[in-house]
Scaffold this active site. Structure first.
Site, PDB file in Angstrom:
ATOM      1  CE1 TYR A 119      -3.657  -2.596   4.327  1.00  9.79           C
ATOM      2  CE2 TYR A 119      -5.174  -0.812   2.876  1.00  9.79           C
ATOM      3  CZ  TYR A 119      -3.799  -1.387   3.105  1.00  9.79           C
ATOM      4  OH  TYR A 119      -2.519  -0.697   2.733  1.00  9.79           O
TER       5      TYR A 119
ATOM      6  CG  ASP B 159      16.010   7.098   5.112  1.00 11.97           C
ATOM      7  OD1 ASP B 159      15.481   6.418   4.671  1.00 11.97           O
ATOM      8  OD2 ASP B 159      16.676   7.541   5.737  1.00 11.97           O
TER       9      ASP B 159
END
Length: 396
Positions: free
Chosen positions: A234, A110
């Protein structure tokens, strides 16, 4: 095992190791064909296993003979269960790099976590000393904050009012209308926390504090703007708010890097088929129309062509890096040509399920989607059994 694509919506649940390998080899061959780039020699790519991140790692290694460290979060294979495509891509990349005597090591974990940052710093200190270039290309929908442990999830929503427009199911070719409800509650804040610039700055701060940044170190993060037709969902939506934050962060990081003579840039890239873009309503229809037009004009690019041009014509020339009025590198310039966008807008109005195969490039979109997972790649025999358990050399 014989591996076939298992598709659910915009996700493919399987990946093909030989197809992913061939994809990587094809990108390497393209970079070699374009000649040497006088670029950075020690490079860290955060989000290195697919898309623009993978293309950046390939361009650095095979265009500039750079030593590369790649950070990503991918699923290894188990007997009878294929790995994620990024895992196969990285295994293939390392094999090709090592075969040519190039340093390449990878860290799978991660990237938002402090642990992976520290692990990366330890590897840089041990093997490379200092790095010249940091590419930040993470595209995760969730983030566990390293300081608070709170898990944030990004959303794709317009801001202010409901958005309704056309979209296409790229599997069936059906054009329909889609409506997306506006952001509410903490949607905007959560999306900015996941996809904004905070983690990019945390990476640069950690690297700087550990004294592993070379004089003149450069960092580049990737962004997107897009056309008017996708703006409500967007650039003017929740993701756009995150991109605004990312772009503003570049100025803060540049100030932080001034003592080293370093600089942070945001590169605005072209619309391409990625796992992330496939999930965004309206975008698949836009891309299928855009691809047809750009291919007709012989200016179409994939990830590797975009990044090769970014390195060779923007980042690593004798001239100053050209920036737009907001301080961004624009490698989406060909997509945003006025004639290209005018043609997209005209076709958008006409697009139906019946005429899209003719006026758009739905087949190209679909092929690019399957290619992401190693399928429909030329030269690969999908009838043949393959070994699904592949390992990344530096993980052994």
């Amino acid at each position: 095992m014989i591996i076939e694509p298992r598709v659910r919506g915009f996700i493919c649940l399987t990946a093909h190791p030989k197809g992913c390998e061939q994809n990587v080899i094809n990108q390497i061959e393209y970079i070699k064909s374009k000649g040497e780039i006088d670029g950075a020699k020690k490079v860290l790519v955060i989000g290195a296993s697919t898309g623009f991140g993978l293309a950046s790692r390939i361009t650095s290694a095979f265009g500039s003979n750079a030593a590369t460290i790649g950070v990503f979060f991918d699923k290894p294979a188990k007997p009878g269960r294929p790995a994620s495509p990024g895992y196969y891509n990285t295994a293939a990349f390392e094999q090709q790099a090592h075969a040519e005597g190039l340093y390449a090591k990878s860290i799978n974990g991660d990237a938002f976590s402090n642990e992976i940052k520290q692990q990366t710093i330890a590897l840089i200190k041990e093997d490379l000393g200092k790095i010249d270039l940091i590419i930040y290309s993470l595209a995760s929908p969730v983030r566990t904050h390293p300081e608070t442990g709170k898990r944030y999830k990004s959303v794709l929503k317009p801001i202010g009012e409901k958005f309704t427009n056309k979209t296409v199911d790229f599997h069936t070719g059906k054009v329909s209308e889609v409506s997306i409800e506006p952001a509410e509650g903490e949607d905007i804040e959560n999306t900015v926390t996941v996809m904004g610039g905070e983690d990019w700055k945390m990476w640069i701060d950690a690297l700087k504090n550990a004294d592993v940044l070379a004089e003149g170190a450069t960092t580049v993060a990737y962004s997107y703007i897009g056309p008017d037709v996708t703006k409500p969902v967007y650039r003017n939506g929740t993701i756009g708010a995150a991109k605004d934050h990312l772009e503003a962060t570049a100025f803060t990081i540049s100030d932080d890097l001034k003592p080293l003579g370093g600089k942070a840039y945001v590169s605005v890239n072209k619309a391409l088929v990625t796992q992330a873009s496939s999930a965004i309503p309206v975008i698949p229809l836009y891309i299928s129309l855009l691809f047809k037009i750009m291919k007709n004009k012989d200016i179409h690019e994939g990830c590797i062509e975009q990044i090769q041009r970014l390195y060779s014509e923007r980042l690593y020339t004798e001239a100053e890096v050209p920036l737009d009025e907001k301080g961004r590198i624009r490698i989406d310039d060909w997509e945003m040509y006025e004639d290209v966008q005018e043609e997209v807008a005209a076709l958008w109005e006409q697009a139906t399920s019946d005429n899209l195969p003719e006026i758009g490039d739905l087949e190209g979109y679909s092929n690019d989607f399957y290619n992401l997972f190693g399928f429909k790649v030329d030269g690969v025999d999908y009838e043949e059994e393959v070994e699904e358990v592949v390992t990344i050399p530096s993980e052994q």
